[in-house]
Design a protein around this motif. Structure first.
Motif, PDB file in Angstrom:
ATOM      1  N   ASP A 182      28.904 147.614  74.529  1.00 21.11           N
ATOM      2  CA  ASP A 182      29.170 147.574  75.965  1.00 21.11           C
ATOM      3  C   ASP A 182      30.505 148.254  76.288  1.00 21.11           C
ATOM      4  O   ASP A 182      30.585 149.061  77.225  1.00 21.11           O
ATOM      5  CB  ASP A 182      29.166 146.122  76.452  1.00 21.11           C
ATOM      6  CG  ASP A 182      29.266 146.021  77.959  1.00 21.11           C
ATOM      7  OD1 ASP A 182      28.329 146.481  78.648  1.00 21.11           O
ATOM      8  OD2 ASP A 182      30.298 145.505  78.442  1.00 21.11           O
ATOM      9  N   LEU A 183      31.538 147.944  75.521  1.00 20.06           N
ATOM     10  CA  LEU A 183      32.842 148.582  75.731  1.00 20.06           C
ATOM     11  C   LEU A 183      32.758 150.088  75.520  1.00 20.06           C
ATOM     12  O   LEU A 183      33.356 150.867  76.271  1.00 20.06           O
ATOM     13  CB  LEU A 183      33.895 147.984  74.795  1.00 20.06           C
ATOM     14  CG  LEU A 183      34.432 146.607  75.177  1.00 20.06           C
ATOM     15  CD1 LEU A 183      35.221 146.002  74.027  1.00 20.06           C
ATOM     16  CD2 LEU A 183      35.294 146.704  76.427  1.00 20.06           C
ATOM     17  N   ARG A 184      32.039 150.516  74.503  1.00 18.66           N
ATOM     18  CA  ARG A 184      31.913 151.945  74.214  1.00 18.66           C
ATOM     19  C   ARG A 184      31.199 152.668  75.357  1.00 18.66           C
ATOM     20  O   ARG A 184      31.619 153.751  75.780  1.00 18.66           O
ATOM     21  CB  ARG A 184      31.165 152.157  72.900  1.00 18.66           C
ATOM     22  CG  ARG A 184      32.005 151.775  71.689  1.00 18.66           C
ATOM     23  CD  ARG A 184      31.282 151.955  70.369  1.00 18.66           C
ATOM     24  NE  ARG A 184      30.811 153.301  70.223  1.00 18.66           N
ATOM     25  CZ  ARG A 184      29.565 153.630  69.850  1.00 18.66           C
ATOM     26  NH1 ARG A 184      28.681 152.702  69.592  1.00 18.66           N
ATOM     27  NH2 ARG A 184      29.217 154.880  69.732  1.00 18.66           N
ATOM     28  N   LYS A 186      30.558 151.580  78.648  1.00 16.07           N
ATOM     29  CA  LYS A 186      31.166 151.467  79.979  1.00 16.07           C
ATOM     30  C   LYS A 186      32.484 152.214  80.105  1.00 16.07           C
ATOM     31  O   LYS A 186      32.816 152.730  81.159  1.00 16.07           O
ATOM     32  CB  LYS A 186      31.387 149.999  80.343  1.00 16.07           C
ATOM     33  CG  LYS A 186      30.127 149.277  80.746  1.00 16.07           C
ATOM     34  CD  LYS A 186      30.439 147.871  81.201  1.00 16.07           C
ATOM     35  CE  LYS A 186      29.153 147.167  81.597  1.00 16.07           C
ATOM     36  NZ  LYS A 186      29.375 145.750  81.871  1.00 16.07           N
ATOM     37  N   TYR A 187      33.251 152.236  79.014  1.00 11.61           N
ATOM     38  CA  TYR A 187      34.602 152.800  79.097  1.00 11.61           C
ATOM     39  C   TYR A 187      34.791 154.027  78.219  1.00 11.61           C
ATOM     40  O   TYR A 187      35.901 154.537  78.083  1.00 11.61           O
ATOM     41  CB  TYR A 187      35.636 151.721  78.750  1.00 11.61           C
ATOM     42  CG  TYR A 187      35.519 150.536  79.673  1.00 11.61           C
ATOM     43  CD1 TYR A 187      36.064 150.572  80.942  1.00 11.61           C
ATOM     44  CD2 TYR A 187      34.824 149.394  79.283  1.00 11.61           C
ATOM     45  CE1 TYR A 187      35.942 149.492  81.806  1.00 11.61           C
ATOM     46  CE2 TYR A 187      34.694 148.312  80.137  1.00 11.61           C
ATOM     47  CZ  TYR A 187      35.248 148.372  81.397  1.00 11.61           C
ATOM     48  OH  TYR A 187      35.118 147.303  82.247  1.00 11.61           O
ATOM     49  N   ASN A 188      33.702 154.481  77.602  1.00 13.15           N
ATOM     50  CA  ASN A 188      33.731 155.680  76.770  1.00 13.15           C
ATOM     51  C   ASN A 188      34.740 155.571  75.618  1.00 13.15           C
ATOM     52  O   ASN A 188      35.412 156.539  75.274  1.00 13.15           O
ATOM     53  CB  ASN A 188      34.008 156.915  77.633  1.00 13.15           C
ATOM     54  CG  ASN A 188      33.574 158.190  76.942  1.00 13.15           C
ATOM     55  OD1 ASN A 188      32.642 158.181  76.135  1.00 13.15           O
ATOM     56  ND2 ASN A 188      34.238 159.284  77.249  1.00 13.15           N
ATOM     57  N   TYR A 189      34.877 154.348  75.056  1.00 14.20           N
ATOM     58  CA  TYR A 189      35.752 154.145  73.914  1.00 14.20           C
ATOM     59  C   TYR A 189      35.042 154.569  72.635  1.00 14.20           C
ATOM     60  O   TYR A 189      33.828 154.446  72.516  1.00 14.20           O
ATOM     61  CB  TYR A 189      36.138 152.671  73.756  1.00 14.20           C
ATOM     62  CG  TYR A 189      37.079 152.133  74.804  1.00 14.20           C
ATOM     63  CD1 TYR A 189      38.170 152.868  75.243  1.00 14.20           C
ATOM     64  CD2 TYR A 189      36.903 150.860  75.327  1.00 14.20           C
ATOM     65  CE1 TYR A 189      39.045 152.358  76.187  1.00 14.20           C
ATOM     66  CE2 TYR A 189      37.771 150.345  76.270  1.00 14.20           C
ATOM     67  CZ  TYR A 189      38.840 151.093  76.695  1.00 14.20           C
ATOM     68  OH  TYR A 189      39.705 150.593  77.615  1.00 14.20           O
ATOM     69  N   ASP A 232      38.634 152.130  69.065  1.00 16.71           N
ATOM     70  CA  ASP A 232      39.247 151.657  70.309  1.00 16.71           C
ATOM     71  C   ASP A 232      38.496 150.455  70.870  1.00 16.71           C
ATOM     72  O   ASP A 232      39.114 149.495  71.353  1.00 16.71           O
ATOM     73  CB  ASP A 232      39.320 152.777  71.343  1.00 16.71           C
ATOM     74  CG  ASP A 232      40.360 153.833  70.991  1.00 16.71           C
ATOM     75  OD1 ASP A 232      41.182 153.575  70.093  1.00 16.71           O
ATOM     76  OD2 ASP A 232      40.344 154.905  71.614  1.00 16.71           O
ATOM     77  N   ALA A 233      37.174 150.473  70.812  1.00 12.65           N
ATOM     78  CA  ALA A 233      36.381 149.345  71.303  1.00 12.65           C
ATOM     79  C   ALA A 233      36.702 148.083  70.494  1.00 12.65           C
ATOM     80  O   ALA A 233      36.874 146.993  71.064  1.00 12.65           O
ATOM     81  CB  ALA A 233      34.895 149.675  71.238  1.00 12.65           C
ATOM     82  N   VAL A 271      40.211 146.806  71.477  1.00 16.32           N
ATOM     83  CA  VAL A 271      40.194 146.161  72.799  1.00 16.32           C
ATOM     84  C   VAL A 271      39.559 144.781  72.688  1.00 16.32           C
ATOM     85  O   VAL A 271      40.080 143.798  73.222  1.00 16.32           O
ATOM     86  CB  VAL A 271      39.461 147.051  73.833  1.00 16.32           C
ATOM     87  CG1 VAL A 271      39.176 146.279  75.107  1.00 16.32           C
ATOM     88  CG2 VAL A 271      40.273 148.307  74.123  1.00 16.32           C
TER      89      VAL A 271
END
Length: 149
Positions: free
Chosen positions: A121-123, A125-128, A132-133, A136
């Protein structure tokens, strides 16, 4: 730790003598000594000049902790190649033995699946990227944990 000790430790870490600091700030060596002994305090202008001289923010100077500073320097100097070689579970397991033993007790598949969903989801939605995901998510978890203490 009190401000006087912070000033002393920051000065020592910078490799400066009281005389050198006094010359750079235009005050007497005795003034530096009194600040470091906690007998008097530098005013805000002198505090800012000290923070610049010691390459610290005012907050870092007020909260200066030599051990934390040294750990931060080790982290900053450690290459990715060295970091990749460290068995972090084993290293932290010396301080927190649960990291060595939990895998025999906890059904990790459930948590791994749920965490994988959160990472994806982090990757998305936020292009991590993956790292980085994970960082975070780790930071969010640490924040949640701290608020429950």
């Amino acid at each position: 730790m009190e401000l006087g000790n912070n000033l002393y430790n920051a000065r020592k870490k910078s490799g400066l003598s009281q005389e050198e600091v006094s010359e750079k700030l235009g005050v007497s060596r005795q003034t530096i000594s009194k600040w470091e002994l906690g007998e008097t305090l530098p005013d805000i202008r002198q505090s800012k000049r000290l923070s610049n001289l010691y390459h610290l923010s005012l907050d870092e100077l007020i909260d200066f902790d030599l051990d934390v500073q040294e750990i931060q320097e080790v982290i900053d100097k450690t290459s990715d190649e060295v970091t990749d070689k460290v068995d972090w579970t084993k290293a932290w397991g010396k301080k927190y033995p649960v990291l060595i033993t939990y895998q025999q007790q906890v059904k990790t598949d459930f948590y791994a699946k749920e965490l994988g969903i959160l990472l994806d989801d982090l990757r998305q939605k936020y292009n991590y990227n993956e790292l980085d995901a994970m960082l975070v998510l780790k930071d969010i978890l640490a924040t949640v944990w701290k608020t429950r203490k």
